[in-house]
Structure formats: structure tokens, C-alpha cells
Design a protein around this motif. Sequence first.
Motif, mmCIF file in Angstrom:
data_model
loop_
_atom_site.group_PDB
_atom_site.id
_atom_site.type_symbol
_atom_site.label_atom_id
_atom_site.label_comp_id
_atom_site.label_asym_id
_atom_site.label_seq_id
_atom_site.Cartn_x
_atom_site.Cartn_y
_atom_site.Cartn_z
ATOM 1 N N ALA A 64 53.696 39.481 61.873
ATOM 2 C CA ALA A 64 52.977 39.289 60.368
ATOM 3 C C ALA A 64 51.522 39.704 60.353
ATOM 4 N N THR A 65 51.015 40.759 59.568
ATOM 5 C CA THR A 65 49.611 41.064 59.258
ATOM 6 C C THR A 65 49.284 39.728 58.512
ATOM 7 N N ASP A 66 48.273 38.855 59.005
ATOM 8 C CA ASP A 66 47.869 37.574 58.020
ATOM 9 C C ASP A 66 46.297 37.499 58.022
ATOM 10 N N VAL A 67 45.549 38.514 57.426
ATOM 11 C CA VAL A 67 46.212 39.626 56.562
ATOM 12 C C VAL A 67 45.729 40.909 56.850
ATOM 13 N N MET A 68 46.268 41.995 56.508
ATOM 14 C CA MET A 68 45.727 43.428 56.356
ATOM 15 C C MET A 68 44.665 43.398 55.180
ATOM 16 N N LEU A 69 43.710 43.960 55.571
ATOM 17 C CA LEU A 69 42.695 44.262 54.554
ATOM 18 C C LEU A 69 43.070 45.759 53.687
ATOM 19 N N GLY A 70 44.012 45.493 52.911
ATOM 20 C CA GLY A 70 44.604 46.662 52.020
ATOM 21 C C GLY A 70 43.620 47.895 51.595
ATOM 22 N N PRO A 71 42.561 47.393 50.782
ATOM 23 C CA PRO A 71 41.808 48.826 50.342
ATOM 24 C C PRO A 71 41.168 49.513 51.492
ATOM 25 N N LEU A 72 40.864 48.772 52.603
ATOM 26 C CA LEU A 72 40.500 49.747 53.838
ATOM 27 C C LEU A 72 41.347 50.652 54.092
ATOM 28 N N ARG A 73 42.498 50.798 53.862
ATOM 29 C CA ARG A 73 43.491 51.645 54.419
ATOM 30 C C ARG A 73 43.755 52.918 53.443
ATOM 31 N N GLN A 74 43.608 52.569 52.163
ATOM 32 C CA GLN A 74 43.346 53.603 50.997
ATOM 33 C C GLN A 74 44.602 54.165 50.542
ATOM 34 N N VAL A 96 56.437 41.427 58.403
ATOM 35 C CA VAL A 96 55.655 40.731 57.099
ATOM 36 C C VAL A 96 54.363 41.195 56.855
ATOM 37 N N LEU A 97 54.428 41.937 55.666
ATOM 38 C CA LEU A 97 53.040 42.393 55.211
ATOM 39 C C LEU A 97 52.185 41.496 54.369
ATOM 40 N N GLY A 98 51.374 40.668 55.009
ATOM 41 C CA GLY A 98 50.372 40.063 54.381
ATOM 42 C C GLY A 98 49.278 40.826 54.126
ATOM 43 N N ILE A 99 49.028 40.881 53.039
ATOM 44 C CA ILE A 99 47.996 42.107 52.424
ATOM 45 C C ILE A 99 46.750 41.095 51.436
ATOM 46 N N ALA A 100 45.387 41.555 51.418
ATOM 47 C CA ALA A 100 44.668 41.018 50.686
ATOM 48 C C ALA A 100 43.456 42.021 50.412
ATOM 49 N N ILE A 101 42.263 41.622 49.945
ATOM 50 C CA ILE A 101 41.238 42.649 49.850
ATOM 51 C C ILE A 101 39.983 42.616 50.696
ATOM 52 N N ALA A 162 43.984 35.815 40.258
ATOM 53 C CA ALA A 162 44.256 37.105 40.347
ATOM 54 C C ALA A 162 45.234 37.159 41.694
ATOM 55 N N SER A 163 44.900 36.615 42.622
ATOM 56 C CA SER A 163 45.713 36.899 43.840
ATOM 57 C C SER A 163 47.364 36.165 43.706
ATOM 58 N N LEU A 164 47.423 35.031 43.150
ATOM 59 C CA LEU A 164 48.535 34.259 42.645
ATOM 60 C C LEU A 164 49.171 35.195 41.879
ATOM 61 N N GLU A 165 48.677 35.586 40.847
ATOM 62 C CA GLU A 165 49.398 36.776 39.812
ATOM 63 C C GLU A 165 49.777 37.751 40.499
ATOM 64 N N ARG A 166 49.283 38.484 41.497
ATOM 65 C CA ARG A 166 49.879 39.616 42.180
ATOM 66 C C ARG A 166 51.167 39.260 43.132
ATOM 67 N N ALA A 167 50.944 37.902 43.646
ATOM 68 C CA ALA A 167 51.980 37.519 44.493
ATOM 69 C C ALA A 167 53.087 37.173 43.701
ATOM 70 N N ALA A 168 52.971 36.690 42.586
ATOM 71 C CA ALA A 168 54.098 36.335 41.688
ATOM 72 C C ALA A 168 54.438 37.772 41.011
ATOM 73 N N LYS A 169 53.811 38.768 40.669
ATOM 74 C CA LYS A 169 54.306 40.148 40.284
ATOM 75 C C LYS A 169 55.231 40.907 41.208
ATOM 76 N N PHE A 170 54.529 41.028 42.407
ATOM 77 C CA PHE A 170 54.735 41.949 43.541
ATOM 78 C C PHE A 170 55.496 41.428 44.596
ATOM 79 N N GLY A 171 55.211 40.213 45.005
ATOM 80 C CA GLY A 171 55.314 39.701 46.353
ATOM 81 C C GLY A 171 56.559 39.030 46.590
ATOM 82 N N ASP A 172 56.917 38.802 47.645
ATOM 83 C CA ASP A 172 57.933 37.604 48.006
ATOM 84 C C ASP A 172 57.485 36.403 48.225
ATOM 85 N N GLY A 173 56.012 36.347 48.200
ATOM 86 C CA GLY A 173 55.264 35.194 48.303
ATOM 87 C C GLY A 173 53.866 35.282 48.359
ATOM 88 N N TRP A 174 53.101 34.268 49.158
ATOM 89 C CA TRP A 174 51.769 34.277 49.058
ATOM 90 C C TRP A 174 51.179 33.647 50.457
#
Length: 288
Positions: A64-74, A96-101, A162-174
Amino acid sequence: MELGIGLPNAVPGATGKQHIDWARAAEDAGFSTLGTIDRIVYPNFEPLIALSAAAAVTERIGLATDVMLGPLRQNPAMVAKQILSLDALAGGGRAVLGIAIGQREDDYEISGLDMSGRGQWLDSALERIRAIWNGDGELESKVGPRPQGNGPTLLVGGYVEASLERAAKFGDGWTQGGSGPDQFKEDATKLDEVWKQEGREGKPYKMALAYFSLGPDAQKNAEHDLLDYYAWLGNETAQAIVDGAAKDADTVKQYMSAFESGGCDELVLFPCASDPEQVGLLAEVAGL
């Protein structure tokens, strides 16, 4: 509740051999997951490379990436492909892709990126990653290797609503990063509400991160590692993080009980030292 353990990928001075020995020991001990921490302006091992090394010497344990800093990957399509590749190489269902900003200005500065657009980027990226994994589209379905079995898991990290909303919309969890069991319980309750509002079935998977440091040098190792890693937050906050690390058996057990009571499905304890002996010490304390 499952108990995972972090790789020492963000502990300064950790060696490649220590990572390999650590991964083997963690699987043998019965930990559920190996986690990684992400930075750029820091002497840590890049998370996906560290997890790939761990995948090569293990067969069962989660990665698991806990977490990957997603925006840095572009490039979200590349992120989707990297995680699919890790999962396929590991045998399917382990990644497991754990991802955040992320919050560190220096990571964005060296990347030539503006921090102000990171939330918007993640919203768009999560939709693209999910579409590729699901094969929703002509091009998306051609990105491989295609998922094996249930494929990778997607967890969204963060502290704000907003993070919880993203998890609920796109993720398997948080996944929650180091806010403690009381805050976890509060946020987990909010997540369940948002999950229902999004019309999602079942319950979201909930993961949490905390730190541990055991043995005769527990305090010294926690100070050496965490004061340096969190120096950007200021001395007072960094010291509070050191004080909050589990440095004895009773605290480890208290954390496990408190997070489980707060609805945590999996607690991942990250080390403050790179000696693989720490794996055995934690396993003994946790009763694995």
C-alpha cells in the motif's frame, strides 16, 4: 481489525537489504500490509519502487502507498498503469493505491507545480484512474496489464471533507494519516454518511496510520526520525508527533483497541527505525 506495518522507506539511512529483510519478516509475522510514505524533497525511497522490491520477495502481504502524493505524478493514466503493474507482478489483489494531495510546499516547488490546483487535479485523476481500472472506454480498456481477480484497491487520504467526498465518490474507502483515534472515529462517521449520500452500497474500507518505535532506543529513534521528517511543521508540532508515537507495549495495545473501537478496518504502524528487528518487536507486542 487488521494490523499492517510500514516499510522503513522514509527512515533516513535505511538500506535496500533492510527493506527486503523487513518485507520478508513482516509477511512471516502475519502483518496484513506493507505501507510506504511519499516525499520528493527528502532522502526516502520512492514508494512504488520500494513496494516492487517487497513484492518480489513476498507472496501474500498487501502493498500500500499510504499515501502517494498524486498531483506530483501529474499523469493519472500512468499512475493507473503503475498500480496495475505492481498488482500483476505481486500476483493480483495485493496492491493498494492510497492517494492524497500532500501539504509540503518544497515537494511542489521542486516539481514546478502550483499547489493551488492540487485538489482539482485529484478530482479529475481519481475519475480517470477508476475508469482505466474498470476498462470504461476504448482506450481505457487497452491500458494494461488488466486487473487480476479483484484488482487493486483505491483509498483516498486526507483530513478535510472534500477528501471524504472523493473517497465516497471514487474510492473503495479512505485512509487517515496520523490524526489519532479520536479524530479517526469522528471522520469515519462522516465518511459513512457521505458514502450513503453517494448511493454507495456496503461500507467504505477505513485505514489509519500511526507511528511506533520499540526497544531500548525507542525514544531516541522516534526523535531522530520524526523531528526531522516533520520539521517543516515547526518544533512544537513535530515534538507532539514524537510524543504520540507508540514507544511501549501498552501504547501499541491502546492504539489498536482505540482505532478498532473507532471503526478502523486496518491500522498501519510505521517505524522510526530501519532495523528489521522492529518487525519482530511489534509482532510480539501485537500478539501476532
